[in-house]
Motif scaffolding. Structure first.
Motif, short mmCIF file in Angstrom:
data_model
loop_
_atom_site.label_atom_id
_atom_site.label_comp_id
_atom_site.label_asym_id
_atom_site.label_seq_id
_atom_site.Cartn_x
_atom_site.Cartn_y
_atom_site.Cartn_z
N ASN A 25 0.83 -1.25 0.03
CA ASN A 25 -0.18 -0.25 0.15
C ASN A 25 0.93 1.21 -0.08
OD1 ASN A 25 -2.14 1.86 0.34
ND2 ASN A 25 -2.00 1.67 2.48
N ARG A 26 0.55 2.11 -0.85
CA ARG A 26 1.39 3.38 -1.03
C ARG A 26 0.37 4.63 -0.87
NH1 ARG A 26 3.97 1.59 -6.59
NH2 ARG A 26 1.89 1.06 -6.62
N SER A 27 0.21 5.28 0.28
CA SER A 27 -0.92 6.12 0.34
C SER A 27 -1.00 7.28 -0.53
CB SER A 27 -0.61 6.73 1.80
OG SER A 27 0.70 7.61 1.96
N THR A 28 0.02 7.56 -1.53
CA THR A 28 0.26 8.77 -2.22
C THR A 28 -0.20 8.35 -3.64
OG1 THR A 28 2.50 8.33 -2.69
CG2 THR A 28 2.31 10.08 -1.11
N LYS A 29 -0.24 7.03 -3.85
CA LYS A 29 -0.53 6.61 -5.30
C LYS A 29 -1.19 5.39 -5.21
CE LYS A 29 4.12 5.62 -6.52
NZ LYS A 29 5.22 5.74 -7.48
N HIS A 30 -2.12 4.84 -6.15
CA HIS A 30 -2.64 3.58 -6.07
C HIS A 30 -1.80 2.73 -7.26
CE1 HIS A 30 -6.43 4.37 -4.24
NE2 HIS A 30 -6.19 5.54 -4.66
N GLY A 31 -1.08 3.32 -8.21
CA GLY A 31 -0.36 2.40 -9.26
C GLY A 31 0.75 3.34 -9.62
N ASP A 32 1.76 2.66 -10.43
CA ASP A 32 2.63 3.48 -11.18
C ASP A 32 3.12 2.61 -12.28
OD1 ASP A 32 4.90 5.35 -10.86
OD2 ASP A 32 6.18 3.54 -10.47
N TYR A 33 3.65 3.23 -13.44
CA TYR A 33 4.26 3.07 -14.65
C TYR A 33 5.63 3.51 -14.56
CZ TYR A 33 5.47 2.95 -19.23
OH TYR A 33 6.22 2.44 -20.43
N LYS A 38 17.58 1.48 -19.48
CA LYS A 38 18.68 0.85 -19.51
C LYS A 38 18.35 -0.74 -19.60
CE LYS A 38 21.50 3.82 -16.66
NZ LYS A 38 22.23 3.97 -15.50
N ASP A 39 18.33 -1.58 -18.72
CA ASP A 39 18.20 -3.05 -18.87
C ASP A 39 16.80 -3.42 -18.33
OD1 ASP A 39 20.76 -3.46 -19.93
OD2 ASP A 39 21.48 -4.08 -17.97
N ALA A 40 16.05 -2.51 -17.95
CA ALA A 40 14.59 -2.89 -17.50
C ALA A 40 13.64 -2.46 -18.61
CB ALA A 40 14.38 -2.07 -15.99
N GLY A 41 12.61 -3.45 -18.78
CA GLY A 41 11.57 -3.06 -19.69
C GLY A 41 10.57 -1.98 -18.80
N HIS A 42 9.24 -2.20 -19.52
CA HIS A 42 8.09 -1.73 -18.94
C HIS A 42 8.01 -2.43 -17.57
CE1 HIS A 42 6.90 0.26 -22.73
NE2 HIS A 42 7.09 -0.85 -23.23
N ARG A 43 7.46 -1.26 -16.51
CA ARG A 43 7.06 -1.72 -15.36
C ARG A 43 5.94 -1.32 -14.80
NH1 ARG A 43 12.13 -0.08 -12.38
NH2 ARG A 43 12.17 1.21 -14.31
N ILE A 44 5.09 -2.03 -14.25
CA ILE A 44 3.66 -1.42 -13.69
C ILE A 44 3.38 -2.09 -12.28
CG2 ILE A 44 1.04 -1.40 -13.89
CD1 ILE A 44 1.58 -1.40 -16.82
N SER A 45 3.26 -1.15 -11.34
CA SER A 45 2.85 -1.76 -9.91
C SER A 45 1.53 -0.96 -9.61
CB SER A 45 3.83 -1.45 -9.03
OG SER A 45 4.22 0.05 -8.93
N VAL A 46 0.54 -2.23 -9.08
CA VAL A 46 -0.62 -1.67 -8.42
C VAL A 46 -0.70 -2.15 -7.10
CG1 VAL A 46 -2.92 -1.70 -8.92
CG2 VAL A 46 -1.70 -1.86 -10.68
N ASN A 47 -1.25 -0.98 -6.12
CA ASN A 47 -1.41 -1.56 -4.75
C ASN A 47 -2.14 -2.82 -4.41
OD1 ASN A 47 0.07 0.85 -4.36
ND2 ASN A 47 -1.44 1.95 -2.98
N TYR A 48 -1.77 -3.74 -3.63
CA TYR A 48 -2.54 -4.82 -3.37
C TYR A 48 -4.00 -4.62 -2.74
CZ TYR A 48 -1.82 -4.61 1.75
OH TYR A 48 -1.93 -4.31 2.91
N ASN A 49 -4.19 -3.51 -1.87
CA ASN A 49 -5.31 -3.34 -1.02
C ASN A 49 -6.48 -2.55 -1.66
OD1 ASN A 49 -4.02 -0.91 -1.16
ND2 ASN A 49 -4.40 -0.16 0.94
N LEU A 50 -6.69 -2.36 -2.91
CA LEU A 50 -7.50 -1.66 -3.82
C LEU A 50 -8.69 -3.09 -3.70
CD1 LEU A 50 -5.62 0.06 -6.45
CD2 LEU A 50 -6.34 0.97 -4.25
N ASN A 51 -9.76 -2.42 -3.85
CA ASN A 51 -11.01 -3.32 -4.14
C ASN A 51 -10.75 -3.98 -5.54
OD1 ASN A 51 -12.84 -1.89 -5.88
ND2 ASN A 51 -13.22 -0.48 -4.20
N PRO A 52 -11.34 -4.74 -5.93
CA PRO A 52 -11.27 -5.46 -7.14
C PRO A 52 -11.53 -4.70 -8.31
CG PRO A 52 -12.49 -7.05 -6.04
CD PRO A 52 -12.33 -5.82 -4.97
#
Length: 194
Positions: A25-33, A38-52
């Motif tokens: 859980n991040r209080s400042t955002k629900h997700g991030d892109y 460099k060597d990393a491709g596309h990355r997405i993260s979404v907070n686990y505690n959101l309702n479906p």
């Protein structure tokens, strides 16, 4: 996320070769892109505690950033017209499958007329999505409190609700007398009434 939405998201993860992470859980955002670097491709993260439903909307929001990056790189603004068009387009499969309950569906359609940087900025959509959250007992939104009610926030600081100032509530911290403006949907615990 709703089970019927998962196959679409799985195809997107595979197609875009995206690292998809369910995050703390991040209080400042629900997700991030994050675009490839460099060597990393596309990355997405979404907070686990959101309702479906909030989880799905946030996921689509982030994938719209990915698609916009692929099409325009740095030439498009993060929440500019290109992103808005992609977000609307990427929401389509979930409307075709009737993933959302009628109240959320109606609120999203209104929100999609001009989507903002966050679904939280659309109070109507955010309020409806919050109804699907699992709330601990004793948690209430500031807007539901009577004037002069004392409440505490995470961390234990105590405030008194005073008046509505435009879209936020003017509240006074009891210990310091400092004035703070709380968003209507801020979740607090009632301490007592004065």
């Amino acid at each position: 996320m709703p089970a019927d939405a998962a196959p679409v998201i799985a195809r997107w993860i595979d197609y875009f070769k995206c690292e998809f992470k369910v995050s703390r859980n991040r209080s400042t955002k629900h997700g991030d892109y994050r675009h490839p670097f460099k060597d990393a491709g596309h990355r997405i993260s979404v907070n686990y505690n959101l309702n479906p439903y909030a989880f799905l909307i946030t996921t689509v929001h982030e994938f719209a950033h990915l698609l916009t990056w692929n099409e325009h790189k740095r030439k498009a603004k993060p929440h500019g017209q290109e992103w808005k068009d992609n977000f609307k387009k990427m929401m389509r499969p979930f409307f075709e499958q009737s993933i959302f309950p009628p109240d959320i569906r109606h609120a999203i359609l209104k929100y999609l007329e001009n989507p903002a940087a966050s679904s939280c900025t659309d109070l109507n959509l955010f309020r409806i999505l919050k109804q699907y959250d699992k709330k601990p007992e004793g948690i209430i939104c500031v807007e539901k409190l009577e004037i002069n009610t004392l409440f505490s926030i995470k961390g234990g600081r105590v405030f008194r609700k005073e008046s509505l100032v435009r879209k936020r509530y003017r509240c006074v911290e009891i210990k310091t007398g400092a004035i703070y403006l709380f968003p209507p949907l801020a979740e607090v615990s009632i301490v007592g009434e004065s």
